[in-house]
Write a protein that holds these residues in place. Structure first.
Motif, mmCIF file in Angstrom:
data_model
loop_
_atom_site.group_PDB
_atom_site.id
_atom_site.type_symbol
_atom_site.label_atom_id
_atom_site.label_comp_id
_atom_site.label_asym_id
_atom_site.label_seq_id
_atom_site.Cartn_x
_atom_site.Cartn_y
_atom_site.Cartn_z
ATOM 1 N N GLY A 181 -41.317 -35.005 5.297
ATOM 2 C CA GLY A 181 -42.624 -34.579 4.599
ATOM 3 C C GLY A 181 -43.419 -35.628 4.015
ATOM 4 N N ASN A 182 -44.800 -35.553 4.237
ATOM 5 C CA ASN A 182 -45.780 -36.598 3.805
ATOM 6 C C ASN A 182 -46.404 -36.174 2.833
ATOM 7 O OD1 ASN A 182 -45.019 -38.419 5.940
ATOM 8 N ND2 ASN A 182 -46.269 -37.338 7.416
ATOM 9 N N CYS A 183 -46.599 -36.950 1.607
ATOM 10 C CA CYS A 183 -47.434 -36.596 0.354
ATOM 11 C C CYS A 183 -47.029 -35.079 0.055
ATOM 12 C CB CYS A 183 -48.793 -36.616 0.772
ATOM 13 S SG CYS A 183 -50.024 -36.383 -0.452
ATOM 14 N N GLN A 184 -47.792 -34.226 -0.195
ATOM 15 C CA GLN A 184 -47.782 -32.854 -0.718
ATOM 16 C C GLN A 184 -46.689 -32.188 0.243
ATOM 17 O OE1 GLN A 184 -49.133 -32.300 -3.663
ATOM 18 N NE2 GLN A 184 -50.232 -34.048 -3.451
ATOM 19 N N ALA A 185 -46.365 -32.531 1.272
ATOM 20 C CA ALA A 185 -45.614 -31.602 2.112
ATOM 21 C C ALA A 185 -44.059 -32.190 1.764
ATOM 22 C CB ALA A 185 -45.508 -32.132 3.674
ATOM 23 N N GLY A 186 -44.004 -33.350 0.846
ATOM 24 C CA GLY A 186 -42.678 -33.732 0.547
ATOM 25 C C GLY A 186 -42.168 -32.874 -0.272
ATOM 26 N N TRP A 187 -42.907 -32.411 -1.620
ATOM 27 C CA TRP A 187 -42.152 -31.507 -2.425
ATOM 28 C C TRP A 187 -41.863 -29.913 -1.802
ATOM 29 C CZ3 TRP A 187 -45.192 -27.205 -2.771
ATOM 30 C CH2 TRP A 187 -46.707 -27.256 -2.646
ATOM 31 N N ALA A 188 -42.994 -29.730 -0.898
ATOM 32 C CA ALA A 188 -42.644 -28.571 0.000
ATOM 33 C C ALA A 188 -41.343 -28.439 0.607
ATOM 34 C CB ALA A 188 -43.911 -28.426 0.958
ATOM 35 N N ILE A 189 -40.865 -29.501 1.378
ATOM 36 C CA ILE A 189 -39.628 -29.440 2.294
ATOM 37 C C ILE A 189 -38.627 -29.762 1.059
ATOM 38 C CG2 ILE A 189 -40.636 -30.278 4.323
ATOM 39 C CD1 ILE A 189 -39.318 -33.201 3.525
ATOM 40 N N MET A 190 -38.658 -30.198 -0.207
ATOM 41 C CA MET A 190 -37.773 -30.147 -1.365
ATOM 42 C C MET A 190 -37.413 -28.780 -1.506
ATOM 43 S SD MET A 190 -36.431 -33.350 -1.437
ATOM 44 C CE MET A 190 -35.804 -33.901 -3.411
ATOM 45 N N LEU A 191 -38.421 -28.066 -1.838
ATOM 46 C CA LEU A 191 -38.401 -26.690 -2.417
ATOM 47 C C LEU A 191 -37.584 -25.866 -1.180
ATOM 48 C CD1 LEU A 191 -41.943 -25.996 -3.719
ATOM 49 C CD2 LEU A 191 -39.696 -26.127 -5.151
ATOM 50 N N MET A 192 -37.981 -26.227 -0.014
ATOM 51 C CA MET A 192 -37.334 -25.387 1.223
ATOM 52 C C MET A 192 -35.782 -25.792 1.001
ATOM 53 S SD MET A 192 -37.759 -25.917 5.334
ATOM 54 C CE MET A 192 -36.801 -27.453 5.208
ATOM 55 N N SER A 193 -35.627 -27.042 1.182
ATOM 56 C CA SER A 193 -34.103 -27.552 1.188
ATOM 57 C C SER A 193 -33.341 -27.019 0.057
ATOM 58 C CB SER A 193 -34.245 -28.986 1.432
ATOM 59 O OG SER A 193 -34.930 -29.464 2.487
ATOM 60 N N ASN A 330 -29.056 -28.508 -5.342
ATOM 61 C CA ASN A 330 -28.480 -27.785 -4.398
ATOM 62 C C ASN A 330 -28.623 -28.383 -3.154
ATOM 63 O OD1 ASN A 330 -27.818 -25.774 -6.190
ATOM 64 N ND2 ASN A 330 -29.736 -24.439 -5.939
ATOM 65 N N ILE A 331 -29.525 -29.232 -2.911
ATOM 66 C CA ILE A 331 -29.761 -29.879 -1.663
ATOM 67 C C ILE A 331 -28.576 -30.841 -1.401
ATOM 68 C CG2 ILE A 331 -31.104 -31.684 -0.509
ATOM 69 C CD1 ILE A 331 -33.552 -30.927 -2.088
ATOM 70 N N ARG A 332 -27.975 -30.611 -0.152
ATOM 71 C CA ARG A 332 -26.901 -31.182 0.555
ATOM 72 C C ARG A 332 -27.008 -32.025 1.396
ATOM 73 N NH1 ARG A 332 -23.377 -30.908 -2.365
ATOM 74 N NH2 ARG A 332 -25.144 -30.571 -3.782
ATOM 75 N N ALA A 333 -28.344 -32.226 2.082
ATOM 76 C CA ALA A 333 -28.467 -33.587 2.878
ATOM 77 C C ALA A 333 -29.105 -34.862 2.160
ATOM 78 C CB ALA A 333 -29.686 -33.171 3.709
ATOM 79 N N PRO A 334 -28.757 -36.051 2.745
ATOM 80 C CA PRO A 334 -29.278 -37.256 2.277
ATOM 81 C C PRO A 334 -30.775 -37.149 2.115
ATOM 82 C CG PRO A 334 -27.605 -37.647 3.752
ATOM 83 C CD PRO A 334 -27.924 -36.172 3.679
ATOM 84 N N ILE A 335 -31.253 -37.633 1.035
ATOM 85 C CA ILE A 335 -32.815 -37.805 0.747
ATOM 86 C C ILE A 335 -33.071 -39.309 0.881
ATOM 87 C CG2 ILE A 335 -34.500 -37.099 -0.760
ATOM 88 C CD1 ILE A 335 -32.271 -35.240 -2.098
#
Length: 780
Positions: A181-193, A330-335
């Protein structure tokens, strides 16, 4: 004019023949005048092409600015809860082989006013390095106009379905997708995850803000914007004036206002001074920069209220429509977090301080089985983090190459340290191979010292309260009148009159005054005469440009300093804090941070459980424990660690029967055991290997793995000798190598002082201008 353009009076001179002209100022003047006029004509022609490109891009529907062909796999507008997003499959270029069994990559581009495509803007990009490594690649794109009424939650649900589709398309893939996730997409995929924690295999967020109040005084003026405008009500007003749509050009204008010298001068001067070579790059970049997209009112209000002003993400205060709260734990994947000291839009503090909000210690991270890796670039600007070819061939390429190792790292906090291994491949197709990567263990103190303290963040709590009050007043007393007056026609007229669009249209062929520019530009190209590099007036021109840029930077510093002082004078004042309800003795903001009792109980339960299992297991557990003990002793893991693990798995018949998931689980358990009961875990090895033959087999196997991997560090060699003594086996000769230096300075006051004094790229040093907007070195 024609004589200057055609320049018949001065015939072109061969390169190196300047001496035949002499060094008279008259010759310099004539030569420079011809060159300056010709550059002016060519500059106007590039602006004309930019305007025409702007119109053409609009007519085409503003497609993604990808350098790769693609096929639409899913159209979000056809979903049950439609959104203006789409899932694209990137088609490999000729000569690029993609292995369908490799982990797929899914790249999410930011929706921050611009259009999609910047993650695959060129060959040396996130898309390019993933496909070059043989991974199938997908791209999450979006359309210019949102579906009426769509929300951020709807977008998140669509993104979950996109990732599920990618998983379904690759049933034989070795593991779950890696998502970027680039820039603003970063928080979006964190919400999704956080909402769907079992979907991604690895998460990478590049230049993404997650701790929105963080920053250093004197450096990050953008974080004060919300407070100086009285909170988020202005976003609501803009949406209402737009008849329910928020114009992304407002976000782009905020970026440009952050660096006025670049916006008003440097960007255009760079094109003018290098117009013979910069045209293509300038136009390619502006196709993305000038393609403005829209959001719905609910979307922009969520972003401002919940994130930028409210800062609710890391605190777990964002709730879905069904009442569930999104918790990043809750995120299980490495960040993996990629940030830069040169980024004055998302500084490292905003990219990393959320870790401090989630966890009190690394032990809590281990108990939650969370792996977080960060990498800090020294100089690159915000856009360069996901646009720059140099970053793509370094940070992003190393992430792609080490993604399998990242997934099996023991839980904890790491810094991805990238060192240059050789330079002879620079500028070639093998440039991305010239780096060596290792993951060094870090503590939360290493994150804390990147900031100048967090006391200043308390002021933003006042801003958040004032914002809620003002937004409520706006919605109650003002919004009904605005919505009654606003309509689609008035909204379209307001968008059309926006200066950024007016400028591009004015320089296009829609303006009759530009019709003759193309003819003049063609004449200039046929008779082009450049001034010699050593022309005195060229040097004077450069000096004058530098002075203009310096003056604008000085004005920017004065402006930002005044805004910062006014911000704290208003929101740090006792009356304002009292009005916001923060001065009361029992106000929530004054209470100590709440303990995560569930996580503390989990940590205690896991420690108790590993104590019960410390002498349980057999040959596989013993080998893994020995390997993890050596790794933890040197507090760093090389990128070849995944090769070691794979080799170990393939070379021994017992280990060969283990699945990939079993190896990952075993590595995490043994690492956790060594972190909390190291001595007992090592002393228990004889119970896991009861016979002398098993012990010799295990040690011989470990030595055969580490042999050929280079000389061991002294710490690892000492640990293996200690284990041999415990197992009473004949010690093998272990060659030690000097310990690699810890690249980050020691945590504590010394490091903070060093940063403030400028001895490293630091929290006290103002980031360089955002040259990426000017198409400069940092973007290419």
């Amino acid at each position: 004019m024609n004589r200057l353009i055609a320049s018949k009076a001065v015939a072109p001179q061969p390169e190196g023949s300047r001496a035949s002209w002499g060094n008279g100022s008259g010759v310099d003047l004539v030569e420079y005048a011809i060159d300056a006029v010709q550059r002016g004509v060519l500059y106007l022609d590039v602006l004309r092409k930019r305007g025409n490109q702007f119109i053409e891009h609009f007519k085409e529907g503003k497609p993604p600015v990808l350098a790769f062909d693609y096929k639409t796999i899913m159209d979000g507008r056809q979903l049950e809860r439609p959104v203006n997003y789409a899932l694209l499959r990137i088609i490999p270029k000729e000569g690029t082989e993609v292995d369908p069994t490799k982990r797929p990559f899914v790249i999410f581009d930011p929706r921050a006013g611009h259009g999609p495509g910047i993650g695959g803007f060129k060959e040396a990009s996130q898309v390019g390095v993933a496909m070059r490594a043989g991974h199938p690649c997908y791209f999450v794109s979006f359309f210019p106009d949102p579906v009426p009424g769509q929300t951020i939650e709807d977008v998140g649900r669509a993104e979950v379905q996109f990732v599920q589709k990618v998983i379904a398309l690759h049933p034989d893939a070795e593991d779950k997708p890696a998502i970027i996730g680039n820039c603003q997409a970063g928080w979006a995929i964190m919400l999704m995850s956080a909402a769907a924690p079992n979907l991604p295999g690895v998460i990478c967020i590049a230049g993404s803000p997650l701790s929105y109040w963080a920053g250093a005084k004197g450096q990050n003026p953008m974080r004060y914007a919300g407070g100086m405008l009285g909170g988020s009500w202005t976003a609501a007003l803009a949406s209402d004036l737009g008849a329910g749509r928020f114009d992304g050009v407002s976000l782009v204008s905020n970026f440009e206002n952050l660096n006025p010298s670049n916006t008003l001068w440097t960007k255009q001067y760079h094109l003018y001074a290098n117009v013979d070579t910069e045209e293509q790059r300038y136009l390619e970049f502006d196709r993305w920069w000038g393609g403005h997209f829209f959001m719905t009112g609910p979307e922009i209000r969520f972003i401002v209220d919940e994130l930028f002003v409210g800062n609710k993400l890391a605190r777990g205060d964002i709730a879905l429509s069904d009442g569930r709260r999104l918790d990043l734990k809750n995120i299980r994947a490495p960040i993996v977090v990629i940030a830069s000291w040169g980024d004055n839009i998302t500084p490292p503090q905003q990219a990393l301080n959320w870790i401090l909000d989630l966890y009190r210690s690394v032990d809590e991270m281990r108990a939650n089985e969370q792996v977080i890796v960060y990498s800090l670039h020294e100089t690159i600007g915000h856009l360069g983090i996901f646009v720059s070819a140099k970053v793509a061939l370094k940070e992003h390429a190393q992430f792609v190459n080490a993604v399998d190792l990242i997934e099996i790292l023991p839980p904890g906090l790491y810094e991805m340290v990238i060192e240059e291994r050789r330079t002879e491949a620079a500028g070639t197709a093998h440039e991305h191979d010239s780096y060596v990567v290792r993951f060094e263990e870090r503590t939360l103190d290493d994150i804390r010292v990147l900031d100048d303290g967090r006391k200043d963040e308390e002021t933003f709590e006042t801003v958040a309260r004032v914002s809620e009050i003002n937004e409520g007043l706006y919605d109650t007393f003002v919004a009904p009148w605005v919505r009654m007056v606003a309509n689609p026609l008035s909204a379209d007229l307001m968008r059309l009159m926006q200066p950024s669009r007016i400028e591009r249209l004015a320089y296009s062929d829609l303006n009759p005054a530009m019709w003759g520019v193309k003819m003049l530009a063609d004449m200039v190209r046929q008779q082009r005469q450049k001034a010699a590099p050593d022309n005195a007036l060229i040097h004077a021109q450069e000096a004058a440009s530098a002075q203009i840029e310096k003056a604008l930077d000085g004005w920017r510093d004065l402006r930002d300093g005044a805004i910062e002082r006014l911000f704290y004078a208003i929101y740090d004042s006792p009356p304002m804090r009292a009005i916001a309800g923060l001065a009361a003795p029992h106000a929530d903001a004054r209470k100590p941070r709440r303990h995560d009792e569930a996580l503390e109980a989990l940590l205690a339960a896991k420690i108790a459980a590993i104590r019960e299992r410390i002498d349980k297991g057999g040959f596989p557990e013993a080998v893994m424990r020995i390997l993890m003990a050596g790794i933890s002793a040197q507090r760093a893991i090389g990128a070849d660690g995944v090769a070691v693990a794979r080799e170990a798995k393939q070379r021994h018949p017992i280990l060969r029967r283990l699945t990939r998931q079993q190896v990952k689980a075993m590595a995490k358990e043994q690492a956790f055991m060594l972190a909390h009961e190291r001595q007992r875990a090592l002393d228990a090895l004889p119970k896991l290997l009861p016979t002398r033959e098993q012990r010799r087999d295990a040690l011989a196997f470990v030595h055969s793995i580490v042999k050929g991997r280079g000389r061991l560090r002294p710490e690892a060699a000492a640990t293996l000798r200690r284990i041999e003594h415990i197992l009473e086996a004949k010690p093998a000769r272990l060659a030690a190598r000097p310990a690699l230096p810890r690249l980050a300075p020691p945590a504590g006051p010394k490091r903070r002082a060093a940063r403030k004094q400028g001895r490293t790229v630091s929290a006290g040093k103002r980031p360089p201008p955002a040259a990426e907007i000017a198409q400069g070195e940092t973007v290419t």
